[in-house]
Every structure is written in C-alpha cells, then in structure tokens.
Write an enzyme that holds these catalytic residues in place. Structure first.
Site, PDB file in Angstrom:
ATOM      1  N   THR A  64     -10.882 -16.911  -1.776  1.00  0.00           N
ATOM      2  CA  THR A  64     -10.164 -18.173  -1.971  1.00  0.00           C
ATOM      3  C   THR A  64     -10.950 -19.065  -2.911  1.00  0.00           C
ATOM      4  O   THR A  64     -12.116 -19.353  -2.678  1.00  0.00           O
ATOM      5  CB  THR A  64      -9.964 -18.917  -0.640  1.00  0.00           C
ATOM      6  N   GLU A 128      -8.269 -24.302  -0.337  1.00  0.00           N
ATOM      7  CA  GLU A 128      -8.707 -22.991  -0.804  1.00  0.00           C
ATOM      8  C   GLU A 128      -7.488 -22.186  -1.214  1.00  0.00           C
ATOM      9  O   GLU A 128      -6.546 -22.064  -0.441  1.00  0.00           O
ATOM     10  CB  GLU A 128      -9.424 -22.250   0.322  1.00  0.00           C
TER      11      GLU A 128
END
Ligand code: ADP
Ligand code: MG
Length: 198
Positions: A64, A128
């Site tokens: 992420t 993220e």
C-alpha cells in the site's frame, strides 16, 4: 451521519474498531455503492509516495502506497474511516530516468484504507492505496494521484492474519466489480490524471 475520520482523530477516546465477525464475511456484497458516484465523491488526492510503517503491506500480498498526512485532508474531513475504491496513477518523473515501465504510469483501479489499521495498532491516521497493477519496482518518492469514488466497508479489527488477508482479497474484487459501471469508468479520464496518447 457518522463522524469523519478527522473528527474521530480529534477525540481523546477514539472508539475501537468493531471486531470482524463471520456474519460480516458471509454477507459481503460483490458490488457496492450507487450506480454513479454520489457526493462527497469524487474526492481527489495527490502527493509524493511516502514510506509507511514497513510492515503489513507486502507481506500481506498487498503493498500500500502512503500519501503525506496533509494531502489526505480533503478525504479525512469528508468521510468516515474505512475502505474505499477508485482510481490511481503514479506520475512519470519530469526529469531523470525511472525504474518503472511506461505501462506503470497508466490509470488503474485502486482500493484504499483510511484509518488507523486496528490490526497493526497504528497511532496515526493514514491513507494507504493499493493499486491493482503489478509494478516493475517500488515507486517511493513518485507523485501519485488518486480519485476516490465510493465506500466499501468500515475498518475492522481482526482476530487473525488470515481473516484480514481474506477481507483484503474480497475488497479488491468488490472494487473491480464496482468500477466496471460506466459512470465510474469514465472517471479514468478525469482531469486530475495525466493522460498520454497511447
Ligand atoms: P510501506 O509500509 O512503506 O508503505 P508496503 O509494504 O505497504 O510498505 O509497500 C508499499 C510500497 O510498495 C509503495 O510505496 C510502492 O512503492 C510499492 N508498490 C509496489 N506495487 C504496488 C502496488 N500495486 N500498489 C501500491 N504500492 C505498490
Ligand atoms: Mg504501505
């Protein structure tokens, strides 16, 4: 209305995320949200990719990319913590060479988590973004653009790593399914993205 992520962040007694239950898993829909993005969406975000906590992402099979704290304000002041879907693009650096392939700079579907990642006991609010594309290499420091188009689910706490991974895999499928609708797809051409002639 549920409090926004920014409002929750300001509370001394931030509520714990609900624990994910088996009932939640079996009842997960495969497509979420209305047939076209509804306010407050679309929300656009942009900033250089930062180093995260260095745990989680890649070993969960789901790297992420993190945006800088100040760049997530348009999102965190508008929506509650949770998992969202939309599109994202890594921008080609203006100068110098790049490790990435030309194809890595296209607009791709993404899933995003906005919150504190209860499973990892994060203390800071983060956004993220997992981009649904196999990149040739990491892209820390590159500028990233994201357009958030819809909400998938609340953040949940997990009793096991397997349960967390399973929900992330479902999030990816739900995001892809939800984005196949024409009113979502047309946002791939949104002016926040840099579209090059192919
Ligand atoms: P960190 O804790 O530093 O965020 P991660 O394990 O989550 O570490 O990995 C994130 C990094 O992986 C991103 O910053 C990016 O450079 C790289 N990466 C490679 N492929 C992807 C992808 N498909 N989506 C997001 N990030 C990716
Ligand atoms: Mg990360």
């Amino acid at each position: 209305m549920s409090p926004t992520a920014a409002e929750v962040a300001d509370r001394a007694d931030r509520p714990a995320a609900p624990v994910r239950t088996v009932e939640f898993r079996v009842s997960r829909p495969q497509v979420v949200g209305p047939n076209r993005p509804q306010p407050p969406f679309p929300i656009s975000l942009s900033g250089p990719v930062q180093h995260g906590f260095g745990r989680g992402g890649k070993d969960l099979g789901c790297p992420t990319a993190n945006l800088p704290d100040e760049s997530i304000i348009p999102l965190s002041t508008a929506v509650q913590p949770g998992v969202y879907y939309g599109y994202a693009q890594v921008l080609q650096p203006r100068k110098g060479s790049s490790e990435l392939f030309p194809d890595d700079f296209k607009v791709f579907p993404m899933v995003m988590s906005l919150g504190w990642n209860p499973f990892f006991k994060n203390e800071r609010l983060t956004a993220e973004i997992h981009i649904m594309h196999e990149f040739r290499s990491d892209f820390y420091g590159y500028d990233m653009r994201a357009l958030v188009l819809g909400y998938i689910r609340p953040e949940l706490d997990y009793t096991s790593r397997e349960a967390l991974i399973e929900d992330i895999e479902t999030d990816k499928v739900v995001a892809l399914n939800s984005l196949t609708r024409p009113e979502y797809q047309k946002h791939m051409q949104d002016p926040i993205f840099e579209l090059k002639p192919s």
